[in-house]
Design an enzyme around this catalytic site. Structure first.
Site, PDB file in Angstrom:
ATOM      1  N   LYS A 200       0.763  -1.112   0.084  1.00 49.26           N
ATOM      2  CA  LYS A 200       0.059  -0.115  -0.196  1.00 49.26           C
ATOM      3  C   LYS A 200       0.818   1.339   0.183  1.00 49.26           C
ATOM      4  CE  LYS A 200      -3.215  -2.670   2.611  1.00 49.26           C
ATOM      5  NZ  LYS A 200      -4.249  -2.609   3.728  1.00 49.26           N
ATOM      6  N   ASP A 235      -8.166  -6.995  10.080  1.00 49.56           N
ATOM      7  CA  ASP A 235      -9.388  -6.340   9.877  1.00 49.56           C
ATOM      8  C   ASP A 235     -10.760  -7.298   9.823  1.00 49.56           C
ATOM      9  OD1 ASP A 235      -8.925  -6.871   7.316  1.00 49.56           O
ATOM     10  OD2 ASP A 235      -9.186  -4.984   6.320  1.00 49.56           O
TER      11      ASP A 235
END
Length: 500
Positions: A200, A235
């Site tokens: 990312k 997550d």
């Protein structure tokens, strides 16, 4: 959840048909722009697109069966299938009895969230929550591990200093924190994990191969921040824990956003590769990393072209067909061919902006698909505003048809993936899933904000399970569950658990 692309982008059951013990044949995944003459027209391209994207019931059944098969292979041995089936080491889920003050840190991109929650046990549950979002300065994305974690620890310390009101730490306790870390990590215990690599856009030096929890704990110690990590989660696992706190019937959690992933509650004795590790609990959460699934997916020339030009060709094929990072890009590639070959926007005119990869975002195609006006005015505005395209009504109807085709395939395949997980669980414990209410917790902007996609997902689940069984399978939105879920897992795995 893993998200990779060549360019950044914006942010039930058939029980009887389980696969044979042979490996389900895999399509070759080679994923080039295509053009012909204006005489070809738009209609044949659209017809072929719909045919290649079709997800009739037999295709959905194959995907669900293959998902269950690959899950078993991945649980048997590391590397046994495309699905990593990562052990989360979350053996203790929140029960509602937890009491006290707990914190969470959610680090998964250029912003991170810090959160605190005061828990009051079965009677009071969540008494209060507070959170802040912090932007990471760009230079820290290329800094040293110590510099990045010092910044995070400092932000945590400043947030903790604002504690007051309904938030109270019992005397003699250290603040405990749940750490949601959404980068590739090899978890080694509930509160330790080795960073595999940064993604990312991060290129932080000195962290790869190190325990990220140790990095954070050491930084908090250097900054004088009175906290200690009690749980490291991704997550998806955080979402399951957050939903499970309110509802004991939650068995699966799915993230459908920019990227996608799924995890579920598994029996420890159904994990052959767990044999060497004694588990203190009969259950654990398994992180499937289902974005890597690829067996029997209906792919088009546009998928193959996009995949071939990505930084990870041949990988994350399920993610590339169902997640928010890619849906808009697939539509863009179809529009480019229709403009070049079929004269969609007049002649062989292709607007310059439309040639830019990942320029068309999934929120754009969602906005166009929701246009119910007679002249499709919203579609006209989106095309003109983002790409300078002037369109007639016929072209706009075609654009909506393309958006619907890609969203329909994505939603129905996601639904088949969910059914595959449930099918695997039911095969191991008859009646445990389909004999009672079972909840799938869903989070992510794609699921939340794209109603047509959401409808297609539910439609596929119902088709596969049948009307009776599907009544027991509840798909619920669990918004931002991963943050509070991490705090709840810190509570569930607290060193003070004997006080609960």
């Amino acid at each position: 959840m893993s998200v990779t692309a060549s360019s950044p982008a914006v942010r039930s059951f058939h029980v009887s048909r389980s696969p044979s013990h042979k490996r389900v044949s895999k399509p070759r995944v080679i994923m080039s722009a295509v053009r012909s003459s204006d005489s070809l027209g738009v209609a044949p391209i659209l017809t072929k697109l719909k045919k290649d994207c079709a997800t009739p019931l037999p295709v959905l059944r194959h995907v669900a069966d293959a998902m269950a098969f690959d899950m078993r292979a991945g649980l048997a041995v590391d590397g046994g299938s495309d699905l990593k089936m990562i052990l989360s080491y979350v053996d203790t889920l929140p029960t509602g009895n937890e009491k006290g003050l707990f914190y969470a840190l959610d680090l998964g991109g250029t912003n991170f969230r810090v959160l605190r929650v005061q828990l009051g046990g079965k009677e009071e549950r969540v008494i209060a929550t507070e959170f802040e979002q912090v932007s990471i300065p760009q230079e820290l994305m290329f800094a040293t591990s110590e510099e990045l974690f010092n910044f995070i620890a400092s932000a945590l310390g400043k947030f903790a200093q604002k504690e007051g009101g309904n938030f109270e730490l019992p005397q003699g306790r250290t603040r405990e924190i749940g750490f949601t870390f959404s980068f590739p990590v090899k978890q080694t215990s509930i509160k330790s994990g080795i960073l595999i690599k940064w993604t990312k856009g991060f290129a932080v030096s000195g962290t790869a191969g190190k325990d990220v929890v140790a990095c954070l704990n050491e930084a908090m110690e250097r900054q004088g921040t009175d906290m200690q990590v009690s749980a490291l989660v991704n997550d998806t696992v955080g979402t399951l824990a957050g939903a499970r706190y309110w509802d004991d019937d939650v068995m699966v959690a799915v993230i459908l956003g920019t990227g996608t992933n799924a995890c579920y509650v598994e029996r420890a004795d159904a994990i052959p590769k767990l044999a060497k590790r004694m588990s203190k609990s009969p259950i654990t959460i398994v992180n499937t990393e289902w974005g890597a699934f690829s067996n029997g997916l209906p792919l088009t020339e546009f998928d193959r072209e996009m995949d071939a030009e990505s930084i990870n060709p041949g990988e994350q094929i399920f993610e590339k067909t169902i997640s928010g990072m890619y849906l808009g890009e697939i539509v863009r590639r179809v529009l480019v061919k229709m403009a070049k070959v079929g004269g969609l926007f007049g002649g062989s005119y292709v607007p310059e902006k439309l040639i830019t990869p990942f320029f068309l975002r999934t929120p754009d195609i969602c906005a166009m698909q929701q246009d119910t006006s007679r002249d499709l005015e919203a579609v006209e505005s989106v095309l003109y505003d983002i790409a300078g395209i002037k369109s007639d009504l016929s072209a706009r109807k075609t654009v909506v048809d393309i958006c619907d085709t890609i969203a329909k395939r994505g939603g129905r395949l996601a639904g088949a993936g969910i059914v595959g997980i449930l099918q695997k669980m039911e095969e191991d414990s008859k009646g445990v899933i389909f004999g009672k209410r079972t909840v799938v917790a869903m989070d992510g902007g794609l699921y939340e904000h794209y109603p047509q996609y959401r409808g297609y997902l539910q439609e596929a689940v119902t088709e596969l399970l049948g009307s009776e069984i599907s009544k027991n399978v509840v798909i619920e939105h669990s918004k931002d569950g991963s943050g509070i879920g991490a705090a709840l897992l810190a509570a569930a795995n607290s060193k003070y658990e004997h006080d609960f």
